[in-house]
Design a protein around this motif. Sequence first.
Motif, PDB file in Angstrom:
ATOM      1  N   THR A  10       0.693  -1.294  -0.009  1.00 42.12           N
ATOM      2  CA  THR A  10      -0.066  -0.107   0.143  1.00 42.12           C
ATOM      3  C   THR A  10       0.683   1.475   0.003  1.00 42.12           C
ATOM      4  O   THR A  10       0.374   2.315  -0.150  1.00 42.12           O
ATOM      5  CB  THR A  10      -0.907  -0.054   1.377  1.00 42.12           C
ATOM      6  N   GLY A  12       4.264   3.295   2.059  1.00 43.93           N
ATOM      7  CA  GLY A  12       4.872   3.566   3.260  1.00 43.93           C
ATOM      8  C   GLY A  12       6.526   3.770   3.103  1.00 43.93           C
ATOM      9  O   GLY A  12       6.733   3.489   2.077  1.00 43.93           O
ATOM     10  N   SER A  64       1.331   6.893   4.505  1.00 41.89           N
ATOM     11  CA  SER A  64       0.185   6.151   5.429  1.00 41.89           C
ATOM     12  C   SER A  64      -0.308   7.522   6.001  1.00 41.89           C
ATOM     13  O   SER A  64      -1.486   7.294   6.568  1.00 41.89           O
ATOM     14  CB  SER A  64       0.504   5.260   6.244  1.00 41.89           C
ATOM     15  N   ILE A  67      -3.984   7.809   4.825  1.00 42.38           N
ATOM     16  CA  ILE A  67      -5.030   6.624   5.038  1.00 42.38           C
ATOM     17  C   ILE A  67      -6.321   7.189   5.303  1.00 42.38           C
ATOM     18  O   ILE A  67      -6.281   8.267   5.863  1.00 42.38           O
ATOM     19  CB  ILE A  67      -4.421   5.595   5.861  1.00 42.38           C
ATOM     20  N   HIS A  93       2.647  -1.315   4.720  1.00 40.64           N
ATOM     21  CA  HIS A  93       2.096  -0.396   4.963  1.00 40.64           C
ATOM     22  C   HIS A  93       2.963   0.794   5.814  1.00 40.64           C
ATOM     23  O   HIS A  93       3.945   0.202   6.412  1.00 40.64           O
ATOM     24  CB  HIS A  93       0.685  -0.733   6.137  1.00 40.64           C
ATOM     25  N   THR A  97       0.581   5.520  10.616  1.00 35.13           N
ATOM     26  CA  THR A  97      -0.890   5.175  10.732  1.00 35.13           C
ATOM     27  C   THR A  97      -1.187   3.443  10.910  1.00 35.13           C
ATOM     28  O   THR A  97      -2.292   3.109  10.903  1.00 35.13           O
ATOM     29  CB  THR A  97      -1.694   5.657  10.156  1.00 35.13           C
ATOM     30  N   LEU A  98       0.038   2.553  10.995  1.00 38.04           N
ATOM     31  CA  LEU A  98      -0.281   1.422  10.948  1.00 38.04           C
ATOM     32  C   LEU A  98      -0.918   0.818  12.181  1.00 38.04           C
ATOM     33  O   LEU A  98      -2.025  -0.179  12.133  1.00 38.04           O
ATOM     34  CB  LEU A  98       1.208   0.785  11.183  1.00 38.04           C
ATOM     35  N   THR A 101      -4.617   1.632  11.086  1.00 36.97           N
ATOM     36  CA  THR A 101      -5.211   0.395  10.307  1.00 36.97           C
ATOM     37  C   THR A 101      -5.479  -0.721  10.926  1.00 36.97           C
ATOM     38  O   THR A 101      -6.337  -1.422  10.646  1.00 36.97           O
ATOM     39  CB  THR A 101      -4.269   0.328   9.061  1.00 36.97           C
TER      40      THR A 101
END
Length: 345
Positions: A10, A12, A64, A67, A93, A97-98, A101
Motif C-alpha cells: 500500500t 509507506g 500512510s 490513509i 503499510h 498510521t499502521l 489501520t
Amino acid sequence: MKSKVYILYTGGTFGMKNTGGNGLQPSTWEEIIDYLPAIKNQTFFHYFSEINFTFETLEPVIDSSDITPQIWEGIAHKVQENYKSHDGFIILHGTDTLAYTASALSFIFQNLTKPVVLTGAQLPIFHPRTDGIVNLSNAIYIAGYKSFDLACIPEVCICFNDDVLRGNRAVKTSTNDFEGFSSPNFENLANLEQQILVNKHLLCHSSTQEEFSLKTKFSDSVVNVTVFPGYNPRHLIELVKSKKIEGIVLKTFGAGNLPTSKSWHELISECESTNTLILATTQCPNGKIELGQYESSMVLKNTIVIDGKDITSEAALTKLMWVIGNFNIPERRSILSQNLRGEIT
Ligand code: ASP
C-alpha cells in the motif's frame, strides 16, 4: 505443507525513495523488485519455496498519513476477495498510521480465522541498512505458518522487528528505533528470536462457525479530545449542542481524572440528550482508567460515559468510528463497552 500467502503493498517507508529532493515518496512495487535482485530473480521468495505468493498493489500507493476509512475498506475487500484461496495475508503499510489501520481492520473483519499481518519499515528497502527485509521475512513466517509448523494466529496483528503484536493493542512508539511498535498493556502474541515462539494461550479465536465477512463503515463525526491543565469543556458542549458530532474519545489524566469544572455535568447531559457517545480513556501509554478511584473522576462514574479501560488511543478512536458507522443508536453503547477483538482487558 505448502501455504498460500497474499501480499498487498500500500506504500509507506518500506518502498520509499527521495526523488527530486521533495522528501520520501512511495515507489511502485515494480521499482522495488527492480532494485532488489533477490526479489526480482525470485531468490528471496525462493528461500520461501514452501510458499505460493500472490502480490498486489493497492493503487494509488500512499504515505500512510493519507490513509482514510475508504482505503481501509479497499484493503478489507482485497483480503475478502482472496480469503478462500489463501492461508495468510500481509499488508505492507506505512508505520505512521499502521496501528490505526490494524485496529480498524480488526473491527471490520467478522469471524476471522486466518492471519492478517501488517508490517512496514523504518528505513526504505533501497537503503543498505533497511529493516524492511527482516520485517517482511518475519511477516511471511507468521502468514505462511503452515509451511513452518507454527501455530496459526487468526488475528489482525503487527509484525515489526522481532515482535508480533495484537493489532488493536499496538502503538507506534518510535519514529527512529527499529523496534518501532509496542503493546503497552498486552503481551506479544509471538516473539521472533532464534526460535519463533507463538503465545497460543493469548490468541483470540472467532467464537462462531459463521463465514468470514466485513462490516466496513466508519463515521467521521467524532472528535478526539485530550484534556490538559486548565481545560474547560465549554467549546465541546457547543459542538455537542450543534449535533455535528456523534462521539467523543475523552483522553483523561491518569486513571480517568479531569480538572474540576461544573461544565462536565453539562457536557454529559448534553451528550445524553443528543445521543452523543463519550468513550473515556487515559492519556498514559500504560495502565487503565478506574472511574471513582479519585474524586476527580467521580463526575464520569455511573453516567452514560463508557469506560475505555486499558484501550489504546488508536483502538478507541477506530472502535468509536466503526460502532457509529455500523450500528443503530440503541445498540451502540453496549457494543462499545464490549471486548470485541481483545482490544480491552
Ligand atoms: N510517513 C511514512 C508512512 O507512514 C512513515 C513510515 O512508513 O515509516 O507512510
